[in-house]
Design a protein around this motif. Sequence first.
Motif, PDB file in Angstrom:
ATOM      1  N   TYR A 171       0.826  -1.207   0.000  1.00 49.54           N
ATOM      2  CA  TYR A 171       0.000   0.000   0.000  1.00 49.54           C
ATOM      3  C   TYR A 171       0.864   1.263   0.000  1.00 49.54           C
ATOM      4  O   TYR A 171       0.597   2.200  -0.753  1.00 49.54           O
ATOM      5  CB  TYR A 171      -0.938  -0.010   1.214  1.00 49.54           C
ATOM      6  CG  TYR A 171      -1.745   1.251   1.350  1.00 49.54           C
ATOM      7  CD1 TYR A 171      -2.860   1.466   0.537  1.00 49.54           C
ATOM      8  CD2 TYR A 171      -1.392   2.234   2.261  1.00 49.54           C
ATOM      9  CE1 TYR A 171      -3.599   2.629   0.643  1.00 49.54           C
ATOM     10  CE2 TYR A 171      -2.120   3.400   2.374  1.00 49.54           C
ATOM     11  CZ  TYR A 171      -3.227   3.589   1.562  1.00 49.54           C
ATOM     12  OH  TYR A 171      -3.948   4.750   1.666  1.00 49.54           O
ATOM     13  N   ASN A 172       1.905   1.284   0.834  1.00 47.18           N
ATOM     14  CA  ASN A 172       2.791   2.450   0.899  1.00 47.18           C
ATOM     15  C   ASN A 172       3.518   2.679  -0.421  1.00 47.18           C
ATOM     16  O   ASN A 172       3.683   3.819  -0.858  1.00 47.18           O
ATOM     17  CB  ASN A 172       3.794   2.314   2.036  1.00 47.18           C
ATOM     18  CG  ASN A 172       3.152   2.475   3.395  1.00 47.18           C
ATOM     19  OD1 ASN A 172       2.085   3.060   3.516  1.00 47.18           O
ATOM     20  ND2 ASN A 172       3.790   1.945   4.410  1.00 47.18           N
TER      21      ASN A 172
ATOM     22  N   LEU B  53       4.057   5.862  -5.385  1.00 46.92           N
ATOM     23  CA  LEU B  53       4.085   5.905  -6.848  1.00 46.92           C
ATOM     24  C   LEU B  53       3.029   6.865  -7.391  1.00 46.92           C
ATOM     25  O   LEU B  53       3.289   7.611  -8.340  1.00 46.92           O
ATOM     26  CB  LEU B  53       3.887   4.503  -7.428  1.00 46.92           C
ATOM     27  CG  LEU B  53       5.053   3.538  -7.242  1.00 46.92           C
ATOM     28  CD1 LEU B  53       4.661   2.139  -7.694  1.00 46.92           C
ATOM     29  CD2 LEU B  53       6.288   4.021  -7.975  1.00 46.92           C
ATOM     30  N   VAL B  54       1.864   6.864  -6.790  1.00 45.60           N
ATOM     31  CA  VAL B  54       0.815   7.803  -7.193  1.00 45.60           C
ATOM     32  C   VAL B  54       1.281   9.237  -6.960  1.00 45.60           C
ATOM     33  O   VAL B  54       1.106  10.113  -7.811  1.00 45.60           O
ATOM     34  CB  VAL B  54      -0.504   7.522  -6.439  1.00 45.60           C
ATOM     35  CG1 VAL B  54      -1.503   8.652  -6.622  1.00 45.60           C
ATOM     36  CG2 VAL B  54      -1.111   6.209  -6.899  1.00 45.60           C
ATOM     37  N   MET B  55       1.895   9.503  -5.809  1.00 45.60           N
ATOM     38  CA  MET B  55       2.374  10.845  -5.509  1.00 45.60           C
ATOM     39  C   MET B  55       3.435  11.286  -6.525  1.00 45.60           C
ATOM     40  O   MET B  55       3.420  12.423  -7.003  1.00 45.60           O
ATOM     41  CB  MET B  55       2.957  10.924  -4.097  1.00 45.60           C
ATOM     42  CG  MET B  55       1.942  10.792  -2.989  1.00 45.60           C
ATOM     43  SD  MET B  55       0.819  12.193  -2.958  1.00 45.60           S
ATOM     44  CE  MET B  55      -0.711  11.331  -2.798  1.00 45.60           C
TER      45      MET B  55
END
Length: 80
Positions: A2-3, A8-10
Amino acid sequence: IYNVKSELVMWQMVKELGFEASDEEIEEMYEQKYEEVNLDSVEEMKELYTTDEMKEAVLLEKAQQYVFDNAKISYNYEIK
């Protein structure tokens, strides 16, 4: 996992929104964070964390702030 996905999204947001980190913002990050990591001074922080690491922190903080500023969350509770 999850982290990793969140980070990666950020980073994708940083790229797509064209965020950049100025020298002043990097210096401010050193000044804001040295006490959080239990150091005595900004100079000590600079010995342990590179400018590139602080730049990454600035960019990720900008992405997080963008999410906070633009999130539209509403709750709808229905009692039956």
